[in-house]
Design a protein around this motif. Structure first.
Motif, PDB file in Angstrom:
ATOM      1  N   MET A 151      25.150  28.503  29.710  1.00 39.39           N
ATOM      2  CA  MET A 151      24.657  27.285  30.273  1.00 39.39           C
ATOM      3  C   MET A 151      23.181  27.162  29.926  1.00 39.39           C
ATOM      4  SD  MET A 151      25.062  26.198  34.096  1.00 39.39           S
ATOM      5  CE  MET A 151      25.964  24.784  34.348  1.00 39.39           C
ATOM      6  N   GLY A 152      22.810  26.032  29.396  1.00 39.72           N
ATOM      7  CA  GLY A 152      21.449  25.830  28.971  1.00 39.72           C
ATOM      8  C   GLY A 152      20.576  25.259  30.067  1.00 39.72           C
ATOM      9  N   LEU A 153      19.365  25.090  29.792  1.00 37.87           N
ATOM     10  CA  LEU A 153      18.384  24.608  30.750  1.00 37.87           C
ATOM     11  C   LEU A 153      18.625  23.152  31.120  1.00 37.87           C
ATOM     12  CD1 LEU A 153      15.728  25.176  32.262  1.00 37.87           C
ATOM     13  CD2 LEU A 153      14.536  24.398  30.226  1.00 37.87           C
ATOM     14  N   PHE A 154      18.961  22.315  30.186  1.00 40.08           N
ATOM     15  CA  PHE A 154      19.115  20.888  30.441  1.00 40.08           C
ATOM     16  C   PHE A 154      20.568  20.474  30.632  1.00 40.08           C
ATOM     17  CE2 PHE A 154      15.143  21.217  27.992  1.00 40.08           C
ATOM     18  CZ  PHE A 154      14.276  20.656  28.913  1.00 40.08           C
ATOM     19  N   ASP A 155      21.514  21.404  30.648  1.00 43.46           N
ATOM     20  CA  ASP A 155      22.927  21.050  30.807  1.00 43.46           C
ATOM     21  C   ASP A 155      23.196  20.376  32.148  1.00 43.46           C
ATOM     22  OD1 ASP A 155      23.557  21.958  28.350  1.00 43.46           O
ATOM     23  OD2 ASP A 155      24.313  23.910  29.010  1.00 43.46           O
ATOM     24  N   ARG A 156      22.527  20.802  33.185  1.00 47.93           N
ATOM     25  CA  ARG A 156      22.759  20.201  34.501  1.00 47.93           C
ATOM     26  C   ARG A 156      22.332  18.750  34.520  1.00 47.93           C
ATOM     27  NH1 ARG A 156      19.953  24.216  38.481  1.00 47.93           N
ATOM     28  NH2 ARG A 156      19.009  25.016  36.603  1.00 47.93           N
ATOM     29  N   LYS A 216      24.926  16.500  32.458  1.00 51.17           N
ATOM     30  CA  LYS A 216      26.275  16.363  32.977  1.00 51.17           C
ATOM     31  C   LYS A 216      26.309  15.519  34.248  1.00 51.17           C
ATOM     32  CE  LYS A 216      28.219  20.520  31.072  1.00 51.17           C
ATOM     33  NZ  LYS A 216      28.823  21.791  31.357  1.00 51.17           N
ATOM     34  N   GLY A 217      25.182  15.137  34.755  1.00 55.04           N
ATOM     35  CA  GLY A 217      25.189  14.255  35.911  1.00 55.04           C
ATOM     36  C   GLY A 217      24.744  14.948  37.182  1.00 55.04           C
ATOM     37  N   GLY A 218      24.047  15.999  37.079  1.00 50.19           N
ATOM     38  CA  GLY A 218      23.520  16.616  38.289  1.00 50.19           C
ATOM     39  C   GLY A 218      23.985  18.038  38.436  1.00 50.19           C
ATOM     40  N   ALA A 219      23.455  18.733  39.444  1.00 49.53           N
ATOM     41  CA  ALA A 219      23.735  20.136  39.648  1.00 49.53           C
ATOM     42  C   ALA A 219      25.040  20.353  40.382  1.00 49.53           C
ATOM     43  CB  ALA A 219      22.586  20.775  40.434  1.00 49.53           C
ATOM     44  N   GLY A 220      25.534  19.368  41.141  1.00 50.35           N
ATOM     45  CA  GLY A 220      26.725  19.566  41.953  1.00 50.35           C
ATOM     46  C   GLY A 220      28.022  19.298  41.248  1.00 50.35           C
ATOM     47  N   THR A 221      28.014  18.928  39.985  1.00 51.88           N
ATOM     48  CA  THR A 221      29.275  18.626  39.299  1.00 51.88           C
ATOM     49  C   THR A 221      29.911  19.912  38.854  1.00 51.88           C
ATOM     50  OG1 THR A 221      28.172  18.354  37.199  1.00 51.88           O
ATOM     51  CG2 THR A 221      28.511  16.385  38.505  1.00 51.88           C
TER      52      THR A 221
END
Length: 179
Positions: free
Chosen positions: A1-6, A9-14
């Motif tokens: 998981m990369g730094l900007f993947d969150r 993808k639409g946020g940290a809770g997905t």
């Protein structure tokens, strides 16, 4: 998981389980003909035939200018014109000599002695004194000066003979320089 993947993808809770497979696009199948499928460039240009004319200088054995004209295409080549004496033309039958490797005999000459009178006669040729400034008069003066030098040399050489290694001539020279 990369730094900007969150963030992408639409946020940290997905969660990653919500990914649904996307339907594949229908691909149309098509085929190119042989000329279009190659990356050779302009195929018509490469298929045309070219006429190439080459000229060569002659040799000592076969003088004259030589010429070769060839018709060249991408898949075939043919020679249209070929001068005589060029490689590939009809060979010329050479004359066979039975003594080709045997050298000719050498003419032998020997030096002959020359008398003094004959040497003087040859020296009096028309070329003697042609390019001398002053002409024959200058030559005569040079001969007289040379004769005078010979007499002076004879007088100098007639001096008393001395032992080898004597320094008397040097003493005489020092006296002449000092005065």
């Amino acid at each position: 998981m990369g730094l900007f993947d969150r963030f992408l993808k639409g946020g940290a809770g997905t969660s990653s389980n919500n990914n649904t497979p996307k339907p594949k696009k229908e691909v149309e199948t098509f085929f190119l003909d042989a000329d279009s499928s190659g990356s050779m460039g302009n195929v018509d240009f490469m298929r045309r035939s070219n006429t190439i004319r080459r000229t060569f200088p002659g040799t000592v054995d076969n003088p004259g200018n030589k010429e070769m004209v060839a018709e060249v295409a991408s898949m075939e080549a043919s020679v249209e014109k070929l001068s005589d004496g060029m490689p590939g033309s009809n060979p010329v039958e050479a004359e066979v000599s039975l003594n080709a490797g045997i050298p000719k005999p050498v003419k032998k000459t020997f030096a002959q002695t020359m008398s003094a009178a004959e040497l003087d006669q040859r020296k009096k040729g028309s070329a003697v004194g042609v390019n001398v400034t002053g002409g024959p008069a200058a030559i005569k003066m040079e001969q007289e000066a040379a004769a005078a030098d010979i007499t002076v040399q004879q007088q100098i050489n007639r001096g008393p003979t001395q032992k080898p290694g004597a320094i008397d001539p040097f003493k005489q020279m020092a006296k002449d320089l000092n005065g």
